[in-house]
Design an enzyme around this catalytic site. Structure first.
Site, PDB file in Angstrom:
ATOM      1  N   GLU A 195     -83.564 -71.597 -12.203  1.00 58.91           N
ATOM      2  CA  GLU A 195     -82.347 -71.726 -13.013  1.00 58.91           C
ATOM      3  C   GLU A 195     -82.818 -71.825 -14.463  1.00 58.91           C
ATOM      4  OE1 GLU A 195     -80.314 -75.455 -12.524  1.00 58.91           O
ATOM      5  OE2 GLU A 195     -78.443 -74.759 -13.427  1.00 58.91           O
ATOM      6  N   ASP A 273     -71.558 -76.079  -7.773  1.00 60.11           N
ATOM      7  CA  ASP A 273     -72.523 -76.974  -8.426  1.00 60.11           C
ATOM      8  C   ASP A 273     -71.879 -78.326  -8.802  1.00 60.11           C
ATOM      9  OD1 ASP A 273     -75.184 -77.328  -9.086  1.00 60.11           O
ATOM     10  OD2 ASP A 273     -75.121 -76.218 -10.964  1.00 60.11           O
ATOM     11  N   ASP A 274     -71.211 -78.364  -9.948  1.00 65.25           N
ATOM     12  CA  ASP A 274     -70.553 -79.586 -10.443  1.00 65.25           C
ATOM     13  C   ASP A 274     -69.200 -79.137 -11.006  1.00 65.25           C
ATOM     14  OD1 ASP A 274     -73.120 -81.537 -10.568  1.00 65.25           O
ATOM     15  OD2 ASP A 274     -73.674 -79.573 -11.354  1.00 65.25           O
TER      16      ASP A 274
HETATM   17  N1  HPA Z   1     -78.439 -79.263 -11.634  1.00 63.23           N
HETATM   18  C1  HPA Z   1     -79.516 -80.030 -11.501  1.00 63.23           C
HETATM   19  N2  HPA Z   1     -79.446 -81.311 -11.248  1.00 63.23           N
HETATM   20  C2  HPA Z   1     -78.262 -81.860 -11.118  1.00 63.23           C
HETATM   21  C3  HPA Z   1     -77.110 -81.130 -11.248  1.00 63.23           C
HETATM   22  C4  HPA Z   1     -77.207 -79.751 -11.516  1.00 63.23           C
HETATM   23  O1  HPA Z   1     -76.200 -79.039 -11.631  1.00 63.23           O
HETATM   24  N3  HPA Z   1     -76.071 -81.951 -11.059  1.00 63.23           N
HETATM   25  C5  HPA Z   1     -76.595 -83.157 -10.805  1.00 63.23           C
HETATM   26  N4  HPA Z   1     -77.919 -83.115 -10.839  1.00 63.23           N
HETATM   27 ZN    ZN Z   2     -77.189 -77.989  -8.633  1.00 61.26          ZN
END
Ligand code: HPA
Ligand code: ZN
Length: 328
Positions: A195, A273-274
């Site tokens: 990433e 993801d979030d």
């Molecule tokens: N990426 C990496 N670490 C994380 C993330 C993310 O989107 N959310 C919480 N920890």
């Molecule tokens: Zn993640």
């Protein structure tokens, strides 16, 4: 019918990262905690870049203190996922935030989360499983404590082990002890790579941690040999297109490599993801992919079959997921 209405499998979701901002605001008010810096003027989460995102994430998470808080979080997250048509979800949960790495405290958090998940399954039909994650920037020693929590609770519900956090810190191989312990306990393995790290971070994840899935992994596209290796080893990528655009990896979805990875034969899946941090939802991801690449219902059916095959759950659960995908 719009593609956004299709049933969905989601494999990459951070539990606290899925917390609606209104939920975190409410908890902060109840606990009289001042975390106003976490929010922007519109009431959403405020951050400038990935490292800032991680610190805002941890500040928001700081109001989640008790197992009961995590039960309420689980209810809120699963209501939102179910409303997005998600039928099966794997969520990343960190013992670092749930009991500070202590096994008996971790068991209490896990119990509360599982009870809330059972209730959500009865109410909405959504199935949840947990993947224990260590946090890379907390270092290998904390990761060992998380791995022990994971190993002690491995089973039908805790199905995997993974690592999130700042990809800029250290190397995947620094965490080999935690991965060896959890593999030994029968858990399936994933890690964030490719990433912010380049293709070499994906190569390290495969070589040093022997994972079967990669969180993101999209920057593998920069190395044709690596793309072929992902195909040959049948490694599944947990791709989060909207997250990648918001964090600046790609200017827009049309420029995202998910189509090229898929064309090359890599097993790709789609997750959020979030979601509230990145202004997305599973419905929105499907709409964006439909608009950018013309993916239709058949494309998404194939995508979800790949995700069901890569899910870390047991075979009975996998059969139930496939049935939910088919009958919907
Ligand atoms: N990426 C990496 N670490 C994380 C993330 C993310 O989107 N959310 C919480 N920890
Ligand atoms: Zn993640």
């Amino acid at each position: 019918m719009s593609v956004a209405d299709l049933p969905k499998v989601e494999l990459h979701l951070h539990h606290e990262g899925a917390a609606p901002p209104a939920f975190i605001r409410q908890l902060a008010a109840e606990k009289k905690a001042d975390i106003s810096k976490v929010f922007n003027d519109q009431g959403g989460y405020a951050f400038n870049d990935f490292v800032h995102f991680l610190s805002v994430y941890e500040a928001a998470t700081s109001v989640l203190k008790t197992p009961e808080d995590y039960a309420r979080l689980t209810t809120a997250v699963l209501e939102e996922s179910a409303a997005n048509g998600v039928v099966y979800s794997e969520t990343f949960i960190s013992p670092d935030f749930c009991g500070g790495g202590d096994v008996s405290a971790w068991r209490e958090y896990l119990h509360a989360i599982q009870e809330a998940a059972d209730a959500a399954e009865k109410a909405h039909g959504i199935i949840l499983r947990g993947v224990v994650t260590c946090v890379r920037h907390f270092g290998p020693e904390k990761a060992k404590a998380s791995a022990l929590c994971a190993a002690e609770t491995a089973g039908d519900w805790i199905t995997g082990f993974g690592m999130g956090g700042d990809e800029g810190q250290g190397h995947q191989g620094d965490f080999a002890y935690a991965y060896d312990m959890t593999r030994e306990a029968g858990l399936k393995l994933t890690t964030h790579a490719g990433e912010f790290g380049g293709p070499e971070s994906v190569r390290e994840a495969i070589r040093d941690l022997n994972v079967e899935r990669i969180g993101h992994g999209v920057r593998s596209i920069e190395d044709a040999g690596l793309v072929q290796e992902l195909v040959d080893r049948q490694i599944t990528l947990e791709v989060c297109p909207g997250s990648n655009v918001v964090l600046g990896l790609y200017p827009n979805i049309a420029a995202h490599p998910i189509q090229r990875l898929r064309d090359a034969g890599v097993r790709v899946t789609v997750s959020t993801d979030d979601p509230p941090f990145f202004g997305t939802t599973m419905r929105r991801e499907y709409d964006m992919l439909n608009q950018a690449f013309g993916w239709d219902a058949d494309d998404f059916a194939a995508l979800n079959k790949t995700a069901a095959e890569a899910a870390f759950c047991d075979e009975d659960t996998r059969a139930r997921i496939l049935q939910k995908l088919e009958t919907a």
